[in-house]
Motif scaffolding. Structure first.
Motif, PDB file in Angstrom:
ATOM      1  N   GLY A   1      -1.595 -12.337  -1.837  1.00  0.00           N
ATOM      2  CA  GLY A   1      -0.370 -11.531  -1.968  1.00  0.00           C
ATOM      3  C   GLY A   1      -0.637 -10.741  -3.125  1.00  0.00           C
ATOM      4  O   GLY A   1      -1.246 -11.235  -4.261  1.00  0.00           O
ATOM      5  N   CYS A   2      -0.323  -9.479  -3.475  1.00  0.00           N
ATOM      6  CA  CYS A   2      -0.494  -8.339  -4.113  1.00  0.00           C
ATOM      7  C   CYS A   2       0.638  -7.867  -4.791  1.00  0.00           C
ATOM      8  O   CYS A   2       1.602  -7.565  -4.001  1.00  0.00           O
ATOM      9  CB  CYS A   2      -1.563  -7.420  -3.837  1.00  0.00           C
ATOM     10  N   LYS A   3       0.818  -7.517  -5.993  1.00  0.00           N
ATOM     11  CA  LYS A   3       1.713  -6.565  -6.705  1.00  0.00           C
ATOM     12  C   LYS A   3       1.160  -5.178  -6.893  1.00  0.00           C
ATOM     13  O   LYS A   3       0.151  -5.101  -7.591  1.00  0.00           O
ATOM     14  CB  LYS A   3       2.014  -7.195  -7.836  1.00  0.00           C
ATOM     15  N   PHE A   4       1.756  -4.167  -6.454  1.00  0.00           N
ATOM     16  CA  PHE A   4       1.639  -2.987  -6.802  1.00  0.00           C
ATOM     17  C   PHE A   4       1.596  -2.537  -8.372  1.00  0.00           C
ATOM     18  O   PHE A   4       2.280  -3.211  -8.927  1.00  0.00           O
ATOM     19  CB  PHE A   4       2.367  -1.860  -6.225  1.00  0.00           C
ATOM     20  N   GLU A   5       0.696  -1.909  -8.962  1.00  0.00           N
ATOM     21  CA  GLU A   5       0.782  -1.600 -10.309  1.00  0.00           C
ATOM     22  C   GLU A   5       1.818  -0.643 -10.736  1.00  0.00           C
ATOM     23  O   GLU A   5       2.390  -0.802 -11.791  1.00  0.00           O
ATOM     24  CB  GLU A   5      -0.480  -0.740 -10.775  1.00  0.00           C
ATOM     25  N   HIS A   6       2.173   0.074  -9.552  1.00  0.00           N
ATOM     26  CA  HIS A   6       3.633   0.819  -9.719  1.00  0.00           C
ATOM     27  C   HIS A   6       4.214   0.693  -8.482  1.00  0.00           C
ATOM     28  O   HIS A   6       3.910   1.034  -7.459  1.00  0.00           O
ATOM     29  CB  HIS A   6       3.107   2.443 -10.276  1.00  0.00           C
ATOM     30  N   ALA A   7       5.655   0.229  -8.693  1.00  0.00           N
ATOM     31  CA  ALA A   7       6.381   0.117  -7.546  1.00  0.00           C
ATOM     32  C   ALA A   7       6.568   1.446  -6.785  1.00  0.00           C
ATOM     33  O   ALA A   7       6.413   2.689  -7.128  1.00  0.00           O
ATOM     34  CB  ALA A   7       7.808  -0.292  -7.735  1.00  0.00           C
ATOM     35  N   LEU A   8       6.615   1.334  -5.274  1.00  0.00           N
ATOM     36  CA  LEU A   8       6.747   2.473  -4.433  1.00  0.00           C
ATOM     37  C   LEU A   8       8.231   2.887  -4.770  1.00  0.00           C
ATOM     38  O   LEU A   8       9.003   2.132  -4.702  1.00  0.00           O
ATOM     39  CB  LEU A   8       6.470   1.971  -2.899  1.00  0.00           C
TER      40      LEU A   8
END
Length: 119
Positions: free
Chosen positions: A96-103
């Protein structure tokens, strides 16, 4: 099928989705079985990844290499720039990964539309 997860207008569902049986997500997560993207880490060559769900803030996927929490990865989706993310959790070959900057919502909608129109 993937198209069943969207309304006819292409909008993502607005209800919360239970994730991994223990957390309720407040943002829409689009459930997929998308085999088009690749994932790269600092420790491995890019490889095909199966994206199982996607939100504006992150994704859940299967990848052929084991990663550790906190590892930096780049998700490359066809037609889009590689997106940097951090591994939030890993169980065997699932991450599970979290984008460094939300789309941006428009980018998220475009990605979702490109996936659903390909099926």
């Amino acid at each position: 099928m993937m198209g069943e997860h969207f309304s006819q207008t292409g909008q993502t569902p607005s209800h919360a989705v239970v994730d991994r049986g223990d957390k309720v997500r407040s943002e829409p997560r689009v459930e997929l079985a998308w085999e088009g993207p690749t994932l790269r880490s600092a420790f491995a060559s890019p490889a095909k990844v199966i994206v199982h769900d996607l939100s504006a803030h992150g994704f859940r996927a299967e990848w052929p290499y084991k990663l550790q929490r906190g590892d930096r990865v780049w998700l490359k989706m066809p037609g889009f720039e590689a997106l940097p993310a951090l591994v939030a959790w890993c169980i065997d070959f699932r991450i599970g990964c979290k984008f460094e900057h939300a789309l941006h919502p428009a980018v998220f909608d475009k990605i979702v539309q490109s996936v659903t129109s390909a099926n």
